[in-house]
Design a protein around this motif. Structure first.
Motif, PDB file in Angstrom:
ATOM      1  N   PHE A  44     -30.199   2.419  39.322  1.00  0.00           N
ATOM      2  CA  PHE A  44     -29.516   3.227  38.321  1.00  0.00           C
ATOM      3  C   PHE A  44     -30.519   3.782  37.320  1.00  0.00           C
ATOM      4  O   PHE A  44     -31.390   3.078  36.823  1.00  0.00           O
ATOM      5  N   LYS A  45     -30.426   5.057  37.026  1.00  0.00           N
ATOM      6  CA  LYS A  45     -31.335   5.695  36.068  1.00  0.00           C
ATOM      7  C   LYS A  45     -30.548   6.639  35.168  1.00  0.00           C
ATOM      8  O   LYS A  45     -29.694   7.393  35.629  1.00  0.00           O
ATOM      9  N   LEU A  46     -30.856   6.576  33.877  1.00  0.00           N
ATOM     10  CA  LEU A  46     -30.314   7.560  32.945  1.00  0.00           C
ATOM     11  C   LEU A  46     -31.202   8.797  32.976  1.00  0.00           C
ATOM     12  O   LEU A  46     -32.426   8.692  33.102  1.00  0.00           O
ATOM     13  N   ASP A  47     -30.576   9.941  32.848  1.00  0.00           N
ATOM     14  CA  ASP A  47     -31.317  11.196  32.841  1.00  0.00           C
ATOM     15  C   ASP A  47     -31.768  11.514  31.418  1.00  0.00           C
ATOM     16  O   ASP A  47     -30.953  11.514  30.476  1.00  0.00           O
ATOM     17  N   GLU A  48     -33.071  11.797  31.247  1.00  0.00           N
ATOM     18  CA  GLU A  48     -33.620  12.036  29.906  1.00  0.00           C
ATOM     19  C   GLU A  48     -32.929  13.196  29.210  1.00  0.00           C
ATOM     20  O   GLU A  48     -32.535  13.104  28.042  1.00  0.00           O
ATOM     21  N   ASP A  49     -32.760  14.308  29.915  1.00  0.00           N
ATOM     22  CA  ASP A  49     -32.147  15.482  29.295  1.00  0.00           C
ATOM     23  C   ASP A  49     -30.694  15.234  28.927  1.00  0.00           C
ATOM     24  O   ASP A  49     -30.214  15.668  27.872  1.00  0.00           O
ATOM     25  N   ALA A  50     -29.968  14.515  29.806  1.00  0.00           N
ATOM     26  CA  ALA A  50     -28.555  14.239  29.527  1.00  0.00           C
ATOM     27  C   ALA A  50     -28.409  13.371  28.274  1.00  0.00           C
ATOM     28  O   ALA A  50     -27.532  13.612  27.434  1.00  0.00           O
ATOM     29  N   VAL A  51     -29.265  12.356  28.146  1.00  0.00           N
ATOM     30  CA  VAL A  51     -29.215  11.496  26.966  1.00  0.00           C
ATOM     31  C   VAL A  51     -29.590  12.294  25.717  1.00  0.00           C
ATOM     32  O   VAL A  51     -28.989  12.126  24.650  1.00  0.00           O
ATOM     33  N   ASN A  52     -30.578  13.175  25.844  1.00  0.00           N
ATOM     34  CA  ASN A  52     -31.025  13.980  24.711  1.00  0.00           C
ATOM     35  C   ASN A  52     -29.912  14.907  24.208  1.00  0.00           C
ATOM     36  O   ASN A  52     -29.655  14.998  22.998  1.00  0.00           O
ATOM     37  N   VAL A  53     -29.221  15.561  25.150  1.00  0.00           N
ATOM     38  CA  VAL A  53     -28.118  16.453  24.778  1.00  0.00           C
ATOM     39  C   VAL A  53     -26.992  15.652  24.132  1.00  0.00           C
ATOM     40  O   VAL A  53     -26.408  16.065  23.115  1.00  0.00           O
ATOM     41  N   HIS A  91     -22.980  11.936  13.342  1.00  0.00           N
ATOM     42  CA  HIS A  91     -23.052  10.529  13.749  1.00  0.00           C
ATOM     43  C   HIS A  91     -24.534  10.166  13.892  1.00  0.00           C
ATOM     44  O   HIS A  91     -25.036   9.922  14.990  1.00  0.00           O
ATOM     45  N   LEU A  92     -25.226  10.120  12.756  1.00  0.00           N
ATOM     46  CA  LEU A  92     -26.686   9.970  12.792  1.00  0.00           C
ATOM     47  C   LEU A  92     -27.156   8.612  13.299  1.00  0.00           C
ATOM     48  O   LEU A  92     -28.121   8.553  14.067  1.00  0.00           O
ATOM     49  N   PRO A  93     -26.549   7.496  12.907  1.00  0.00           N
ATOM     50  CA  PRO A  93     -27.020   6.210  13.451  1.00  0.00           C
ATOM     51  C   PRO A  93     -26.897   6.136  14.975  1.00  0.00           C
ATOM     52  O   PRO A  93     -27.800   5.638  15.658  1.00  0.00           O
ATOM     53  N   GLU A  94     -25.785   6.639  15.510  1.00  0.00           N
ATOM     54  CA  GLU A  94     -25.587   6.604  16.954  1.00  0.00           C
ATOM     55  C   GLU A  94     -26.592   7.515  17.661  1.00  0.00           C
ATOM     56  O   GLU A  94     -27.174   7.147  18.689  1.00  0.00           O
ATOM     57  N   ALA A  95     -26.823   8.693  17.081  1.00  0.00           N
ATOM     58  CA  ALA A  95     -27.781   9.619  17.677  1.00  0.00           C
ATOM     59  C   ALA A  95     -29.183   9.026  17.663  1.00  0.00           C
ATOM     60  O   ALA A  95     -29.923   9.103  18.650  1.00  0.00           O
ATOM     61  N   THR A  96     -29.541   8.410  16.550  1.00  0.00           N
ATOM     62  CA  THR A  96     -30.885   7.810  16.442  1.00  0.00           C
ATOM     63  C   THR A  96     -31.066   6.707  17.474  1.00  0.00           C
ATOM     64  O   THR A  96     -32.128   6.571  18.089  1.00  0.00           O
ATOM     65  N   ALA A  97     -30.023   5.910  17.694  1.00  0.00           N
ATOM     66  CA  ALA A  97     -30.109   4.839  18.688  1.00  0.00           C
ATOM     67  C   ALA A  97     -30.365   5.395  20.081  1.00  0.00           C
ATOM     68  O   ALA A  97     -31.149   4.830  20.860  1.00  0.00           O
ATOM     69  N   LEU A  98     -29.723   6.516  20.408  1.00  0.00           N
ATOM     70  CA  LEU A  98     -29.939   7.126  21.724  1.00  0.00           C
ATOM     71  C   LEU A  98     -31.337   7.721  21.839  1.00  0.00           C
ATOM     72  O   LEU A  98     -31.992   7.603  22.880  1.00  0.00           O
ATOM     73  N   PHE A  99     -31.817   8.389  20.773  1.00  0.00           N
ATOM     74  CA  PHE A  99     -33.180   8.925  20.806  1.00  0.00           C
ATOM     75  C   PHE A  99     -34.198   7.801  20.973  1.00  0.00           C
ATOM     76  O   PHE A  99     -35.196   7.948  21.698  1.00  0.00           O
ATOM     77  N   LYS A 100     -33.972   6.677  20.311  1.00  0.00           N
ATOM     78  CA  LYS A 100     -34.873   5.526  20.447  1.00  0.00           C
ATOM     79  C   LYS A 100     -34.867   5.003  21.885  1.00  0.00           C
ATOM     80  O   LYS A 100     -35.916   4.645  22.445  1.00  0.00           O
ATOM     81  N   LEU A 101     -33.675   4.970  22.493  1.00  0.00           N
ATOM     82  CA  LEU A 101     -33.594   4.528  23.884  1.00  0.00           C
ATOM     83  C   LEU A 101     -34.362   5.468  24.794  1.00  0.00           C
ATOM     84  O   LEU A 101     -35.077   5.024  25.712  1.00  0.00           O
ATOM     85  N   ASN A 102     -34.267   6.767  24.553  1.00  0.00           N
ATOM     86  CA  ASN A 102     -34.988   7.730  25.385  1.00  0.00           C
ATOM     87  C   ASN A 102     -36.501   7.522  25.292  1.00  0.00           C
ATOM     88  O   ASN A 102     -37.222   7.646  26.277  1.00  0.00           O
ATOM     89  N   VAL A 103     -36.986   7.203  24.084  1.00  0.00           N
ATOM     90  CA  VAL A 103     -38.419   6.933  23.914  1.00  0.00           C
ATOM     91  C   VAL A 103     -38.831   5.701  24.711  1.00  0.00           C
ATOM     92  O   VAL A 103     -39.896   5.673  25.347  1.00  0.00           O
ATOM     93  N   GLN A 104     -37.970   4.681  24.709  1.00  0.00           N
ATOM     94  CA  GLN A 104     -38.277   3.466  25.471  1.00  0.00           C
ATOM     95  C   GLN A 104     -38.279   3.733  26.971  1.00  0.00           C
ATOM     96  O   GLN A 104     -39.129   3.203  27.706  1.00  0.00           O
ATOM     97  N   PHE A 148     -38.640   6.743  28.491  1.00  0.00           N
ATOM     98  CA  PHE A 148     -39.555   7.812  28.897  1.00  0.00           C
ATOM     99  C   PHE A 148     -40.706   7.909  27.898  1.00  0.00           C
ATOM    100  O   PHE A 148     -40.819   8.882  27.138  1.00  0.00           O
ATOM    101  N   PRO A 149     -41.582   6.898  27.871  1.00  0.00           N
ATOM    102  CA  PRO A 149     -42.655   6.847  26.862  1.00  0.00           C
ATOM    103  C   PRO A 149     -43.700   7.946  27.019  1.00  0.00           C
ATOM    104  O   PRO A 149     -44.489   8.165  26.100  1.00  0.00           O
ATOM    105  N   ALA A 150     -43.699   8.630  28.166  1.00  0.00           N
ATOM    106  CA  ALA A 150     -44.658   9.720  28.365  1.00  0.00           C
ATOM    107  C   ALA A 150     -44.052  11.081  28.022  1.00  0.00           C
ATOM    108  O   ALA A 150     -44.693  12.115  28.249  1.00  0.00           O
ATOM    109  N   SER A 151     -42.864  11.097  27.459  1.00  0.00           N
ATOM    110  CA  SER A 151     -42.181  12.355  27.160  1.00  0.00           C
ATOM    111  C   SER A 151     -42.417  12.764  25.712  1.00  0.00           C
ATOM    112  O   SER A 151     -41.957  12.106  24.778  1.00  0.00           O
ATOM    113  N   TRP A 152     -43.125  13.870  25.526  1.00  0.00           N
ATOM    114  CA  TRP A 152     -43.359  14.377  24.173  1.00  0.00           C
ATOM    115  C   TRP A 152     -42.045  14.791  23.511  1.00  0.00           C
ATOM    116  O   TRP A 152     -41.857  14.628  22.314  1.00  0.00           O
ATOM    117  N   ASN A 153     -41.082  15.295  24.341  1.00  0.00           N
ATOM    118  CA  ASN A 153     -39.818  15.766  23.800  1.00  0.00           C
ATOM    119  C   ASN A 153     -38.982  14.610  23.250  1.00  0.00           C
ATOM    120  O   ASN A 153     -38.255  14.764  22.257  1.00  0.00           O
TER     121      ASN A 153
END
Length: 524
Positions: A437-446, A456-469, A471-476
């Motif tokens: 199972f894999k989450l899609d980086e772009d889908a999570v970002n959108v 909903h800033l706390p929820e959005a920040t939590a998702l952005f943090k997950l994306n960094v974890q 996809f650590p090589a993603s500048w976006n």
């Protein structure tokens, strides 16, 4: 005569059956013929027949058999039967023959026509045609709103093949709808994905139609399907989130997992609704090994994959496949090959008893999961012996669903239930259950940006943090997290993430501008 009953399942099961016996069963005496032994519920039963079309789909071709433009309605005809709780009245109830009369208008509402096949079929029903049923045609509705059951018939069969079960459920407070099993462009079902998909669409159409009825509770919906209807109901439930539970009477999902695999969007391992599955006794590994493999039988076992929703599996030791239909138990042609296909030394009389228990278990299952009846749930968890089922009649296995399926939809639901700050743990649990199972980086970002725009800033920040974890090589990913921290006033964290983004992509001009603004801003 072309067999109308369960043709697809027999393609598989014929290779498992013993050599054909030459024994010819004697004609049944009246007391041997099928009679439904369960008592009706507290409600009288009404029946309404609605002749309607699904105008979103074509059915007739542009030309008729003579090559002339087709005259008449070309949309998909759906003769819809509705059994419902009714007010008590003294009107004469339906007979089996009255149901049989509906065959002539299944697809030609204004031009009754009975094919030679159905004419022959009705001849074999002659001893039962005068049998009284429970439903009264067009009886007044009982006040109230009742859960909805869609009944999906077997391969090419009529909507009322299990009229006894449908009437029984209506007497216990359900609205039951059914239409004939038809192929995408013909009265005969086709043994392919197009056929399954056509019936699955019919199921969803009937759910939509049920919403227009004055006596339905649309928050509680189940689909019950026999044989081929027991693969179409799986397809419908995978695509229609209005369906809360499934019942399969020796459903073809068990025999044709290759069709499930080929669908592409039907994933039993991700489904969380409860299912009650009846199957005709046990089949040995040796018999299974003798079957002819095909693309339709090659695929993951649906019942083994059903781990996230409750699964109650009942082996009907006394019933052959056909006996899961009360109307086909009434058909004398059903019994011609009975000596070669029956289970062990079970008799025709055992089929009557077995069918009554099928109806009882179906009712208790629906009461447990649609009416949330604690006594019904306790019933399902008891052994057959504790319930008074005759010895050797059936085995029952209750397997509770556990865990969360690995899917984006389930991930979203778990975040809503546990909180977005638990996103890493929830994702890790899903990976443990399904490593690919894999989450899609772009889908999570959108998804995160949509939350941020909705404040909903706390929820959005939590998702952005997950994306960094993830996809650590993603500048976006770092750029987006930096923007979230910037909006929440966490200046240093925003600076750190924009710097990381620029390390990975020095050409991120928008990030450079944001970083300049942050570094130039006075400290608070």
């Amino acid at each position: 005569m072309r067999s109308r009953i369960l043709a697809v399942a027999f393609l598989l099961l014929a290779s498992l059956a013993p050599a054909h016996s030459q024994i010819t069963p004697a004609a049944a005496s009246p007391d041997q013929r099928f009679h439904f032994t369960e008592k009706p519920g507290p409600n009288s039963v009404g029946l309404k027949v609605v002749e309607q079309y699904d105008f979103s789909r074509g059915y007739r071709s542009l030309t008729d058999e003579s090559g002339k433009p087709y005259q008449g309605e070309r949309a998909r005809p759906l003769q819809t039967l509705i059994w419902y709780p009714a007010q008590k009245n003294g009107s004469k109830p339906m007979t089996v023959g009255d149901y049989g009369d509906l065959l002539a208008t299944e697809t030609d509402f204004d031009k009754p026509h009975l094919s030679p096949d159905w004419q022959q079929w009705l001849k074999s029903m002659k001893p039962s045609l005068n049998d009284a049923m429970w439903a009264v045609r067009n009886a007044p509705l009982l006040a109230g709103h009742f859960p909805v059951i869609i009944y999906a018939p077997s391969f090419s069969n009529m909507s009322w093949e299990n009229a006894d079960l449908c009437e029984y459920l209506a007497s216990h407070g359900y609205v039951v709808l059914a239409s004939p099993d038809m192929g995408a462009a013909s009265r005969d079902m086709t043994f392919d994905l197009s056929g399954v998909n056509a019936q699955a669409q019919d199921i969803s159409f009937l759910i939509g139609y049920a919403q227009t009825l004055p006596n339905t509770d649309m928050s509680q919906i189940a689909v019950a399907g026999f044989s081929w209807g027991g693969i179409s109901n799986l397809f419908a439930a995978a695509r229609d989130n209005r369906i809360n539970a499934l019942v399969a009477l020796d459903g073809s999902m068990r025999y044709f997992p290759g069709l499930v695999k080929a669908a592409g969007d039907v994933h039993p391992e991700q489904m969380t609704i409860p299912m009650l599955f009846f199957t005709q006794g046990a089949t040995s590994l040796e018999k299974l090994a003798r079957r002819t493999p095909s693309k339709d039988t090659d695929g993951p076992n649906v019942l083994n994959a059903w781990t996230h929703g409750d699964l109650i599996t009942i082996d009907d030791m006394a019933l052959m496949h056909t006996e899961h239909s009360s109307i086909y138990q009434r058909n004398e042609d059903t019994w011609k090959d009975y000596p070669s296909s029956r289970k062990a030394d079970y008799s025709r009389a055992d089929g009557i008893v077995g069918y009554a228990w099928v109806a009882r278990y179906t009712l208790e299952f629906l009461d447990a999961y649609l009416k949330h009846d604690a006594q019904a749930m306790a019933f399902l968890k008891k052994t057959p012996a504790e319930l008074g089922v005759p010895p050797h009649m059936m085995t029952v296995d209750f397997r509770a669903g556990k865990g969360t399926p690995a899917s984006l939809e389930a991930f979203r639901a778990e975040l809503g239930r546990q909180g977005f700050d638990h996103a890493p743990e929830i994702y890790a649990a899903m990976l443990k259950d399904q490593p690919d199972f894999k989450l899609d980086e772009d889908a999570v970002n959108v998804w995160a940006y949509n939350l941020m725009q909705a404040n909903h800033l706390p929820e959005a920040t939590a998702l952005f943090k997950l994306n960094v974890q993830l996809f650590p090589a993603s500048w976006n990913a770092y750029d987006s997290l930096g923007e979230a921290y910037m909006k929440t006033g966490q200046k240093q964290l925003a600076i750190d993430n924009y710097k990381k983004s620029l390390e990975l992509n020095p050409s991120n001009d928008a990030g450079k501008e944001k970083l300049k603004l942050l570094e130039a801003a006075p400290a608070h």
